[in-house]
Structures are given as structure tokens and as C-alpha cells.
Design a protein around this motif. Structure first.
Motif, PDB file in Angstrom:
ATOM      1  N   GLU A 319     -31.629  -0.106   6.421  1.00  0.00           N
ATOM      2  CA  GLU A 319     -31.509  -1.334   5.623  1.00  0.00           C
ATOM      3  C   GLU A 319     -31.497  -2.605   6.467  1.00  0.00           C
ATOM      4  O   GLU A 319     -31.936  -3.663   6.012  1.00  0.00           O
ATOM      5  N   GLY A 320     -30.977  -2.511   7.685  1.00  0.00           N
ATOM      6  CA  GLY A 320     -30.703  -3.722   8.469  1.00  0.00           C
ATOM      7  C   GLY A 320     -31.913  -4.250   9.205  1.00  0.00           C
ATOM      8  O   GLY A 320     -32.978  -3.639   9.246  1.00  0.00           O
ATOM      9  N   ASN A 321     -31.733  -5.444   9.783  1.00  0.00           N
ATOM     10  CA  ASN A 321     -32.776  -6.024  10.638  1.00  0.00           C
ATOM     11  C   ASN A 321     -32.208  -6.264  12.026  1.00  0.00           C
ATOM     12  O   ASN A 321     -30.995  -6.229  12.236  1.00  0.00           O
ATOM     13  N   LYS A 322     -33.082  -6.545  12.986  1.00  0.00           N
ATOM     14  CA  LYS A 322     -32.699  -6.587  14.393  1.00  0.00           C
ATOM     15  C   LYS A 322     -32.158  -7.938  14.846  1.00  0.00           C
ATOM     16  O   LYS A 322     -31.772  -8.082  16.013  1.00  0.00           O
ATOM     17  N   SER A 323     -32.099  -8.927  13.984  1.00  0.00           N
ATOM     18  CA  SER A 323     -31.647 -10.251  14.407  1.00  0.00           C
ATOM     19  C   SER A 323     -30.158 -10.246  14.746  1.00  0.00           C
ATOM     20  O   SER A 323     -29.392  -9.443  14.230  1.00  0.00           O
ATOM     21  N   PHE A 324     -29.753 -11.162  15.611  1.00  0.00           N
ATOM     22  CA  PHE A 324     -28.359 -11.255  16.040  1.00  0.00           C
ATOM     23  C   PHE A 324     -27.498 -11.751  14.883  1.00  0.00           C
ATOM     24  O   PHE A 324     -27.739 -12.838  14.351  1.00  0.00           O
ATOM     25  N   PRO A 325     -26.469 -10.996  14.459  1.00  0.00           N
ATOM     26  CA  PRO A 325     -25.629 -11.419  13.331  1.00  0.00           C
ATOM     27  C   PRO A 325     -24.830 -12.682  13.695  1.00  0.00           C
ATOM     28  O   PRO A 325     -24.179 -12.719  14.731  1.00  0.00           O
ATOM     29  N   ILE A 326     -24.890 -13.671  12.860  1.00  0.00           N
ATOM     30  CA  ILE A 326     -24.147 -14.913  13.109  1.00  0.00           C
ATOM     31  C   ILE A 326     -22.772 -14.790  12.473  1.00  0.00           C
ATOM     32  O   ILE A 326     -22.599 -15.003  11.277  1.00  0.00           O
ATOM     33  N   VAL A 327     -21.807 -14.397  13.282  1.00  0.00           N
ATOM     34  CA  VAL A 327     -20.426 -14.258  12.808  1.00  0.00           C
ATOM     35  C   VAL A 327     -19.528 -14.880  13.866  1.00  0.00           C
ATOM     36  O   VAL A 327     -19.681 -14.619  15.058  1.00  0.00           O
ATOM     37  N   SER A 328     -18.596 -15.721  13.464  1.00  0.00           N
ATOM     38  CA  SER A 328     -17.670 -16.351  14.401  1.00  0.00           C
ATOM     39  C   SER A 328     -16.586 -15.345  14.777  1.00  0.00           C
ATOM     40  O   SER A 328     -15.779 -14.932  13.940  1.00  0.00           O
ATOM     41  N   LEU A 329     -16.587 -14.947  16.048  1.00  0.00           N
ATOM     42  CA  LEU A 329     -15.651 -13.922  16.507  1.00  0.00           C
ATOM     43  C   LEU A 329     -14.670 -14.493  17.511  1.00  0.00           C
ATOM     44  O   LEU A 329     -14.931 -15.468  18.183  1.00  0.00           O
ATOM     45  N   LYS A 330     -13.536 -13.808  17.631  1.00  0.00           N
ATOM     46  CA  LYS A 330     -12.561 -14.132  18.664  1.00  0.00           C
ATOM     47  C   LYS A 330     -11.929 -12.840  19.113  1.00  0.00           C
ATOM     48  O   LYS A 330     -11.538 -12.003  18.306  1.00  0.00           O
ATOM     49  N   ALA A 331     -11.794 -12.656  20.440  1.00  0.00           N
ATOM     50  CA  ALA A 331     -11.233 -11.411  20.966  1.00  0.00           C
ATOM     51  C   ALA A 331      -9.791 -11.252  20.508  1.00  0.00           C
ATOM     52  O   ALA A 331      -8.985 -12.163  20.585  1.00  0.00           O
ATOM     53  N   HIS A 332      -9.470 -10.059  20.041  1.00  0.00           N
ATOM     54  CA  HIS A 332      -8.114  -9.788  19.573  1.00  0.00           C
ATOM     55  C   HIS A 332      -7.958  -8.280  19.404  1.00  0.00           C
ATOM     56  O   HIS A 332      -8.922  -7.583  19.122  1.00  0.00           O
TER      57      HIS A 332
END
Length: 350
Positions: A319-332
Motif C-alpha cells: 500500500e505504501g510509497n517510498k517517499s520520506f514520511p513527514i512527521v515531527s519526531l523527538k527522541a524519547h
């Protein structure tokens, strides 16, 4: 290296990058000043300079441990010691260094990140921060080879000035009277503050590596090899498929898969989607699986097994595509007291 020692590293004051660019900065120190001091105190100039560098490093890193490489007696050997007595005189501190140089660690295969090289110009074999000392008619030239991606020139200049300031105090007060605790690194200026900067997260590191070396082997498993591009593409497919299905940032997703490529890409895909990853062993009894899912708030589980709210990883890949997912992440990291498991969570709040 003794297990209680960590390699001495001059603290970074820039972001640590994947690239490396080694450059030089230098300072001249009066040769008559050091030679007169060494004649008066019956010292080798190399020991005097090494001691000044060691004291400067301990004050920069705020630790009495020293673990560096040096060639003070021609052969390159480790200097590994801990002198916690800061009320000791500089003379006693130098004797301690000399004693450890005469009895270096044997069969030591540790990696060192700071080198003190006396009387050599060729240092290309040393990958890490290296201070080279050479003599010219009126000066000892201290030349520091450093990574421009980890340090600014102004920071390195301040470090070299600190070494010079320490040697000036050796000469001014005498090494038999001057105590290590009384040595100051600055006259008028302060040590540049250490600024903690954000390191890249795992999703960014994988994306960056896949762009830099797409066809390099990243994983070997089950008799097959997979490149960084293949691993990154599949992780992106899984992440984008989860997002497309409406699974929101901060959702807890468990996964139970065989130890193969799909397990790795599923874990990375969950992280790239901004979700919390809860791994489970395929040998767990159903009661334990249900218990972990309930107490970790894991609504979905990625697996090939037929379980409640299960998601087939192959469906996500399709189902998915290869583009980089735009999600704001923070290490935790979140520790679940009920399940006694540490869950990887790249989010600020969940």
C-alpha cells in the motif's frame, strides 16, 4: 584500557555530522621560556608540554581521567591514568604522568580520540584530534589537527591559548609550588560554553545513509543481503501505509515477526510514522501477548498471525510509497512499569 576509563574527547561545540574535514590551527609558545623552565626543574620539554595538555584537557572535560595516545618516548603508547588529588603540585602530577608512561597498558586495543605527538610532522595515520608539537629556533609550535564539522576555529584557538596559559603559570609560579587546582585557563576570557545540540534521529540517519550509499549492504539475514536503499524504501512504505490508514502520531503499535528483514523494516517504519514500537517474541503464549498489548495500550499489532486488529506487513508494503514520511519526531523512551519494557518513542508527548 581499564574498564573504568573512557577515552578522553575534547568536547564538541558543533553538530556531529556524517562528513569529516580535518584542518589545522596552531599557536607558538616561547622556546626560551620552556627551555629555561626545563633546565631549572630538570625536565624534558616533551613531559612539560604533555603535562600542560593533560591538565588543560582535565579542566575542559571536568574529569581527572586521562586516556590519550602519545609518543613522548618515541614509541606511540597509551597514557591512561586518574589523578583525583587536585591539591597535588604540578611537579608531583608530572611524576605521576612519567610513572604511567613507563608502565603503559599492555595488549591494549582500545580506540583513542586525542593524540599528543611530539616531534613529527606526518600525522595522517591518526584519524582523531591530534596535537603535534615541533621545535623551531625561537618557538615550540603546537599545531592541532581537528574536525571542522565538530569544532569551530575560535573554540580550538581558545583551547590552544589555554595550554599556553598553563605553561606560563608553570614558569611564573614554579612547578614545585603551583598546585593543579590553582591553575587557571583564562586571564580575561572565559571558556566557551558547551552547547548541547540535537543529534539526528534514527529516521533521519537512515534516510541520509540511503542517499549517501544507496547500494551499500546494510543488512545480511537468512542468506540474503539488502542495501540501505532497499531497507529505507521498505521502511518508508510501511510508515506511509500506517499514516494512510489513519494511525496517528503517538499511537502504540506492537509487532511480532520472525527475525528477518521484515522485522527490521517494520520497526523502522513504525518509528518513521511517529509511533511507539513494542516488539514481541513469536514464542510468547497468547496470554502474554494479550497482556502486553493491553498494558501498553497497543491497539494494533503487525504480524502474519491472525490476531485481533492485526496488520499484515506485506499489505503495508504493497500500500505504501517510498517517499520520506513527514512527521515531527523527538527522541524519547518510555518505560512501561506494568510490562517492564522500554518502548521506543520518537515523540515529545504521547
Amino acid at each position: 584500557m581499564n574498564e573504568n576509563f573512557e577515552p578522553t574527547i575534547l568536547p564538541f561545540n558543533k553538530n556531529s555530522a556524517d562528513e569529516s574535514k580535518m584542518i589545522y590551527e596552531s599557536i607558538n609558545i616561547s622556546k626560551p621560556l620552556i627551555d629555561n623552565l626545563c633546565t631549572k626543574e630538570n625536565l624534558k620539554s616533551s613531559l612539560c608540554l604533555l603535562s600542560a595538555v593533560a591538565i588543560t584537557l582535565t579542566k575542559y572535560i571536568n574529569s581527572s581521567n586521562i586516556s590519550i595516545l602519545t609518543n613522548i618516548d618515541s614509541d606511540v603508547i597509551p597514557l591512561v591514568f586518574n589523578d583525583e588529588n587536585r591539591k597535588k603540585t604540578v611537579n608531583a602530577y608530572m611524576k605521576n604522568i612519567e610513572r604511567h608512561l613507563n608502565h603503559p597498558p599492555h595488549d591494549d586495543e582500545s580506540e583513542y580520540y586525542f593524540n599528543f605527538i611530539y616531534g613529527r610532522d606526518i600525522v595522517e595515520e591518526y584519524e582523531n584530534t591530534t596535537l603535534i608539537v615541533n621545535e623551531i629556533p625561537q618557538f615550540y609550535v603546537l599545531k592541532l589537527r581537528f574536525d571542522a564539522y565538530k569544532y569551530t576555529k575560535s573554540y580550538i584557538k581558545s583551547f590552544l591559548k589555554s595550554i599556553k596559559r598553563v605553561i606560563d603559570q608553570f614558569a611564573e609560579y614554579g612547578i614545585k609550588q603551583l598546585m593543579v587546582k590553582d591553575i587557571e585557563l583564562r586571564c580575561e576570557e572565559e571558556i566557551p560554553p558547551f552547547k548541547l545540540l540535537r543529534n539526528p534521529l534514527v529516521n533521519e540517519l537512515l534516510e541520509s545513509q540511503a542517499k549517501k550509499t544507496p547500494e551499500k549492504i546494510a543488512l545480511r539475514t537468512c542468506g540474503e543481503s539488502y542495501t540501505f536503499r532497499q531497507i529505507n524504501d521498505e521502511a518508508n512504505m510501511i510508515a506511509n501505509a500506517l499514516i494512510k490508514r489513519g494511525i496517528t502520531k503517538g499511537s502504540v503499535i506492537s509487532f511480532m515477526l520472525a527475525r528477518n528483514k521484515t522485522l527490521i523494516t517494520t520497526f523502522l517504519g513504525i518509528i518513521k510514522a511517529g509511533c511507539v514500537a513494542v516488539p514481541m517474541d513469536m514464542n510468547y503464549p497468547i496470554e502474554r501477548i494479550n497482556y502486553i498489548r493491553k498494558n501498553s495500550d497497543s491497539k494494533y499489532i503487525i504480524t502474519y498471525e491472525s490476531l485481533e486488529n492485526s496488520i499484515n506487513p506485506q499489505d503495508l508494503i504493497n500500500e505504501g510509497n517510498k517517499s520520506f514520511p513527514i512527521v515531527s519526531l523527538k527522541a524519547h523512551f518510555r518505560f512501561n512499569r506494568k510490562t517492564k519494557r522500554c518502548c521506543s518513542n520518537p515523540l515529545r508527548n504521547i
